[in-house]
Design a protein around this motif. Sequence first.
Motif, PDB file in Angstrom:
ATOM      1  N   VAL A 166      15.453  26.959   9.145  1.00  0.00           N
ATOM      2  CA  VAL A 166      15.566  26.112  10.333  1.00  0.00           C
ATOM      3  C   VAL A 166      15.497  27.011  11.561  1.00  0.00           C
ATOM      4  O   VAL A 166      16.358  27.867  11.766  1.00  0.00           O
ATOM      5  CB  VAL A 166      16.890  25.318  10.336  1.00  0.00           C
ATOM      6  CG1 VAL A 166      16.921  24.360  11.526  1.00  0.00           C
ATOM      7  CG2 VAL A 166      17.059  24.555   9.029  1.00  0.00           C
ATOM      8  N   LEU A 223      23.910  20.240  10.834  1.00  0.00           N
ATOM      9  CA  LEU A 223      22.576  20.150  10.238  1.00  0.00           C
ATOM     10  C   LEU A 223      22.589  20.154   8.708  1.00  0.00           C
ATOM     11  O   LEU A 223      21.598  19.783   8.070  1.00  0.00           O
ATOM     12  CB  LEU A 223      21.704  21.309  10.736  1.00  0.00           C
ATOM     13  CG  LEU A 223      21.417  21.362  12.237  1.00  0.00           C
ATOM     14  CD1 LEU A 223      20.684  22.661  12.578  1.00  0.00           C
ATOM     15  CD2 LEU A 223      20.584  20.159  12.672  1.00  0.00           C
ATOM     16  N   ASN A 267      11.955  23.065  12.970  1.00  0.00           N
ATOM     17  CA  ASN A 267      13.012  23.214  13.968  1.00  0.00           C
ATOM     18  C   ASN A 267      14.009  22.072  13.759  1.00  0.00           C
ATOM     19  O   ASN A 267      13.885  21.298  12.810  1.00  0.00           O
ATOM     20  CB  ASN A 267      12.435  23.240  15.394  1.00  0.00           C
ATOM     21  CG  ASN A 267      11.728  21.950  15.785  1.00  0.00           C
ATOM     22  OD1 ASN A 267      12.011  20.867  15.259  1.00  0.00           O
ATOM     23  ND2 ASN A 267      10.787  22.045  16.718  1.00  0.00           N
ATOM     24  N   GLU A 268      14.988  21.944  14.625  1.00  0.00           N
ATOM     25  CA  GLU A 268      16.057  20.963  14.394  1.00  0.00           C
ATOM     26  C   GLU A 268      15.532  19.530  14.346  1.00  0.00           C
ATOM     27  O   GLU A 268      15.901  18.749  13.449  1.00  0.00           O
ATOM     28  CB  GLU A 268      17.109  21.092  15.493  1.00  0.00           C
ATOM     29  CG  GLU A 268      17.801  22.445  15.527  1.00  0.00           C
ATOM     30  CD  GLU A 268      18.462  22.698  16.878  1.00  0.00           C
ATOM     31  OE1 GLU A 268      19.181  21.808  17.340  1.00  0.00           O
ATOM     32  OE2 GLU A 268      18.251  23.786  17.448  1.00  0.00           O
ATOM     33  N   ASP A 269      14.661  19.168  15.298  1.00  0.00           N
ATOM     34  CA  ASP A 269      14.144  17.802  15.336  1.00  0.00           C
ATOM     35  C   ASP A 269      13.223  17.524  14.153  1.00  0.00           C
ATOM     36  O   ASP A 269      13.228  16.425  13.585  1.00  0.00           O
ATOM     37  CB  ASP A 269      13.399  17.559  16.654  1.00  0.00           C
ATOM     38  CG  ASP A 269      14.340  17.563  17.860  1.00  0.00           C
ATOM     39  OD1 ASP A 269      15.559  17.335  17.658  1.00  0.00           O
ATOM     40  OD2 ASP A 269      13.865  17.799  18.980  1.00  0.00           O
ATOM     41  N   LEU A 329      15.866  27.885  15.410  1.00  0.00           N
ATOM     42  CA  LEU A 329      16.830  27.438  16.422  1.00  0.00           C
ATOM     43  C   LEU A 329      16.522  27.980  17.808  1.00  0.00           C
ATOM     44  O   LEU A 329      17.395  28.026  18.670  1.00  0.00           O
ATOM     45  CB  LEU A 329      18.235  27.893  16.007  1.00  0.00           C
ATOM     46  CG  LEU A 329      18.675  27.519  14.587  1.00  0.00           C
ATOM     47  CD1 LEU A 329      19.963  28.255  14.222  1.00  0.00           C
ATOM     48  CD2 LEU A 329      18.845  26.013  14.452  1.00  0.00           C
ATOM     49  N   ARG A 359      21.577  19.164  22.271  1.00  0.00           N
ATOM     50  CA  ARG A 359      21.952  20.554  22.530  1.00  0.00           C
ATOM     51  C   ARG A 359      22.600  20.713  23.898  1.00  0.00           C
ATOM     52  O   ARG A 359      22.883  21.840  24.330  1.00  0.00           O
ATOM     53  CB  ARG A 359      20.738  21.464  22.407  1.00  0.00           C
ATOM     54  CG  ARG A 359      20.214  21.592  20.978  1.00  0.00           C
ATOM     55  CD  ARG A 359      21.249  22.081  19.979  1.00  0.00           C
ATOM     56  NE  ARG A 359      21.670  23.443  20.245  1.00  0.00           N
ATOM     57  CZ  ARG A 359      21.099  24.508  19.711  1.00  0.00           C
ATOM     58  NH1 ARG A 359      20.102  24.371  18.864  1.00  0.00           N
ATOM     59  NH2 ARG A 359      21.511  25.715  20.013  1.00  0.00           N
TER      60      ARG A 359
END
Length: 444
Positions: free
Chosen positions: A305, A288, A253-255, A307, A275
């Motif tokens: 990825v 990203l 995921n993003e983190d 989201l 976010r």
Amino acid sequence: MYECPRAGITAELRLSNCTGSREVRKGRMESSVRRRMEALSRHLLQPHEANTGLYQVLLKGVQSEKQAEPVIIGGMVLDIHATPSIPANPRTTTPGKVYYREGGVARNIAECMSKLGAKPFMISAVGLDMAGNLLLEPWKSAGLSMEGIRRQQDINTAVVSNIFDAKGEVVAGVASVEAIEKFLTPEWIQLFKGNISSAPVLMVDANLSPPALEASCKMAAESNVPVWFETVSVTKSRRIASVAKYISAAFPNEDELVAMANALSGQDIFHPISRDNKYSTESLFQTLKPAIWVLLEKGIQAVVVTLGPDGVFLCSKGGLNSMKIGLEKTTQYGFSRKLYKTVNSCCPSSWYSEAMHLTGGSQFFTMHIPALPASVVRLTGAGDCLVGGTLASKCAGLDVIQSLAVGIAAAKATVEAETNVPSEFSLTAIADDARMVYAHAKVL
């Protein structure tokens, strides 16, 4: 050489009957060998060291006959889910509901795959305790292999206890998963090198210790078996650093993406994005992109990825066929064959054929694949079923975009269920949802 045709036929029939009898005896012998091997291994395997040589000798004849199966290595975890019926107060109990659920990232992925027609081979470790029994009873009932699951008296089965809010989000939790790193050792995994070397794909989760991760990936690399990496958490996702060169696909995921990029670059130059700010799809990708590029430059062939409600970014260098999976080693049967035919007919690969066959090793390719609206009950398991649905679909012969559409459809079904993996998947619903996702995918 027979001069009498009739005699030749008679001799051939007799030979066939003898061969059939031998095959029956052979099957019985292999079954007997397997039972003896399992009994011996329980006595010969010490808590921290496996008798690798003997185990492999006993297994050699049996494994050579087995059909190639995707291999999943990682955690089997008993999840305890607690949902208050009123707002919780500190320092006291709160009325609500508590459930035991079969969980663990790798276990969830394997179960999802099995319900979509794949036949995963699971390598894990659980104890001879209540939690282990709760995990393995439904596993056995589903007809899934127990061969790779290590069981010992001194293993405390991994358990995670989570408290949820009314929206299905985790508010707080406690994880006791040390047994996965302690007992899912390189020595134990080595026992199943034959399964790994013949697999169409290996999926590892980051619950594995770094030595176990590296050993698993090296075994796969020796036989040119592609490896998919599931990140588990921000902290554990950093374990990608030692194995990135072996990885075909990763699903952060993003983190987790930020943590992986920092681990691979050796610098803390990337930071989690907020976010709270409103991002368009394009602006989110541009934010990203530098972190994604680090993963691709380190050899990871495809980065997906995740989201959340915004779907996924599918990123690669060059065409999407760079996500190899060794489909020549798979066989379609049952639900898997139906899944392939149904999804391929409603999501024709010709729609994105240009994207699939792009060439040029330095060309950055990204596609946004949207999520679906859902009536959320619980969010746990959704990411695992996205990966499981994607992997099962790839093993069925679908291309990566079709497969991700199925994965997103599986994730939708999961958030609308009480369990980490739905009790079953409707092929009609999966295909309808996959078609909607597929039709709205967009190259960025």
